[in-house]
Each structure stands twice: as structure tokens, then as C-alpha cells.
Write an enzyme that holds these catalytic residues in place. Structure first.
Site, PDB file in Angstrom:
ATOM      1  N   ASP A   9       0.870  -1.169   0.000  1.00 20.68           N
ATOM      2  CA  ASP A   9       0.000   0.000   0.000  1.00 20.68           C
ATOM      3  C   ASP A   9       0.911   1.224   0.000  1.00 20.68           C
ATOM      4  O   ASP A   9       2.088   1.129   0.365  1.00 20.68           O
ATOM      5  CB  ASP A   9      -0.889  -0.038   1.248  1.00 20.68           C
ATOM      6  N   SER A  44      -2.858   0.198  -4.209  1.00 20.47           N
ATOM      7  CA  SER A  44      -3.294   1.442  -3.569  1.00 20.47           C
ATOM      8  C   SER A  44      -4.700   1.831  -4.015  1.00 20.47           C
ATOM      9  O   SER A  44      -5.155   1.446  -5.090  1.00 20.47           O
ATOM     10  CB  SER A  44      -2.318   2.569  -3.953  1.00 20.47           C
ATOM     11  N   GLY A  45      -5.371   2.613  -3.180  1.00 24.62           N
ATOM     12  CA  GLY A  45      -6.644   3.199  -3.575  1.00 24.62           C
ATOM     13  C   GLY A  45      -6.466   4.347  -4.542  1.00 24.62           C
ATOM     14  O   GLY A  45      -7.432   4.829  -5.126  1.00 24.62           O
ATOM     15  N   ASN A 218      -9.084  -0.656   3.610  1.00 19.47           N
ATOM     16  CA  ASN A 218      -9.076  -1.149   2.233  1.00 19.47           C
ATOM     17  C   ASN A 218      -7.941  -2.144   1.966  1.00 19.47           C
ATOM     18  O   ASN A 218      -7.810  -2.655   0.857  1.00 19.47           O
ATOM     19  CB  ASN A 218      -9.012   0.017   1.232  1.00 19.47           C
TER      20      ASN A 218
END
Length: 270
Positions: A9, A44-45, A218
Site C-alpha cells: 500500500d 493502492s486506492g 481497504n
């Protein structure tokens, strides 16, 4: 068991709070990973266009699970695109516009989109995470493929808004807390773990050969799936419970310290 894939992340994990990382140290590690056939994946978002800006030297060599799994790219080639049906997109927008305490970013393949009427502070913040961002009068009639929504919300309201969103639209999109005053709405099943699974199938890599790092809600599916999963030092209880191990602080190169252990075959990797 040899490690064959390392997934990180970005915000709060690989990056320091100043959005930096020790590039020299990492590129030395990456050269060793490459020589050993260990894949490096950014999960990653954040938007793909933003993520590649952090890795200009190697962006075409590594893989990205961007937009929380909505867009998966390997060595510059598309592996997967999620796509929210137009009717579902409209239903979500109609609902979100009734919520006055939520700023909306619609995340598409060509660009992200947000409303011109939002505050300058919100637009500046959005510009940090979305390198392609268009300001629009409305979300109607935008011609793009949409993966997810990013919602800008004050931290104190997140638990209550997340619950309310789950009740209102949980059958169409899933609200996940990404940390730092934001919730992402993702297509059910289209999360980071799914993106990693697609890459693992492509490369013939088992879950037991994967190391993953994360700090937010997430990241939970990805941490549960990976054979060696690390929650960052500051991660909350739910994230820590999903991981098998803890890493040090993102501000003190906690991820790079663990990558050294992988490369040196130190515990728990021997």
C-alpha cells in the site's frame, strides 16, 4: 518457501506522512528483487497516474493494483478494468448528492471528476491524489469507464457515514475506509486482494509466496490473503487482526526494513 511477490500500500505504508520514501535504498532493494525474480506490486486506492509518478525509473517494469483493485496494470499493460454499469453509477451519484457532508470524486479510467462548486481546499487535496482531475458542473453524461468513488469526509463523521452508506447502497458498492478523511466506494469483490489474485494467476504465484503491507480498511482482504502480511505500526485493531505480523513506522522506513529481511532470508522468511 521462497518469496515471489511483494505488495505495498502507499499512503501510511510505503510512503512517509510527507509522501516520500528513501528512493536510493528502495532502488538498491529493487535491483536485488529483480535479479531474484521477486515481483513488486503497488496496491493502492490511488489513481494509476498518480502512482506511476512515484516510480519513474521502473513504472514500466512493475505492476499496479490501482483504484483499490479497479484498474490492474502490469509492465504498462492492462490486466483488468472494473466497470460500474451506467445505471448503478447514476443511482450512486443521486444518493451521494443528498449527503451534504460528503464531497464526491468519481474515478474513471481517463480521469477523475469532481464538482466545480466544491471548496478550493478540497480541490487542492484532490489534486494531490488525482493527477488527472477534471472539474465538472455535474456528473451527468461523462463518457468514461468508472471504477470507484472517492468520498472526502471529515474524520469524525466517517464511522457514521460508512454505516449509513452500507445500509443505503451496500448492494451496489461497498464503502471502505481508506484513512485520512476518506471513504472509497468500490465494486463488490473488486478490491486489492482480487487485483493481486489476478496477477498471481498470471505469474503462477501462490498466496504463501506473497508478502503484503497495509494500514487501512481497504487493505484487509489483501492482508488476509497474503502468506506473509504486515500491518503498519499505527494500523487500527481491525487491520492488525487481519495481518500475521507488524511492521515499523511508515515514517521510519518500516516497509524497507522488512524487505531487507526478505532479501536476507531472515525471520520469518527462512
Amino acid at each position: 518457501m521462497a518469496i515471489k511477490l511483494i505488495a505495498v500500500d502507499m499512503d501510511g505504508t510505503f510512503l512517509s506522512d510527507r509522501k516520500t520514501y528513501n528512493r536510493e535504498r528502495f532502488l538498491r532493494q529493487y535491483a536485488q528483487m529483480k535479479a531474484r525474480g521477486i515481483r513488486f506490486v503497488v496496491a493502492s486506492g490511488n489513481q494509476y497516474y498518480q502512482l506511476i509518478s512515484f516510480f519513474p525509473e521502473i513504472a514500466n517494469e512493475i505492476a499496479f493494483v490501482a483504484e483499490n483493485g479497479g484498474w490492474v496494470v502490469s509492465e504498462g499493460e492492462d490486466v483488468f478494468n472494473g466497470e460500474l454499469p451506467k445505471a448503478a453509477f447514476s443511482a450512486i451519484v443521486d444518493h451521494l448528492l443528498t449527503r451534504r457532508n460528503v464531497d464526491i470524486i468519481a474515478c474513471g479510467k481517463s480521469s477523475a471528476y469532481t464538482l466545480k462548486t466544491y471548496s478550493d481546499a478540497m480541490k487542492t487535496m484532490a489534486g494531490m491524489y488525482y493527477h488527472r482531475l477534471e472539474f465538472v458542473d455535474s456528473f451527468d453524461n461523462i463518457n468514461d469507464v468508472f471504477f470507484k468513488f472517492g468520498l472526502n469526509i471529515s474524520d469524525d463523521k466517517i464511522p457514521q457515514v460508512q454505516r449509513a452508506l452500507h445500509e443505503a447502497i451496500g448492494d451496489i458498492m461497498v464503502p471502505v475506509h481508506t484513512g485520512y478523511g476518506s471513504i472509497d466506494l468500490i465494486i463488490p469483490g473488486v478490491h486489492k486482494a482480487n487485483g493481486l489474485r489476478l496477477l498471481q494467476q498470471r505469474w503462477g504465484i501462490d498466496d504463501s509466496e506473497v508478502v503484503a503491507f497495509g494500514d487501512g480498511g481497504n487493505d484487509i482482504e489483501m492482508l488476509r490473503q497474503a502468506g506473509f502480511s504486515f500491518a503498519m505500526e499505527h494500523a487500527g485493531k481491525g487491520v492488525a487482526a487481519a495481518a500475521k505480523y507488524r511492521a515499523g513506522s511508515n515514517n521510519e522506513e518500516g516497509v524497507l526494513d522488512i524487505i531487507d529481511k526478505v532479501l536476507n532470508n531472515e525471520a520469518p522468511f527462512h
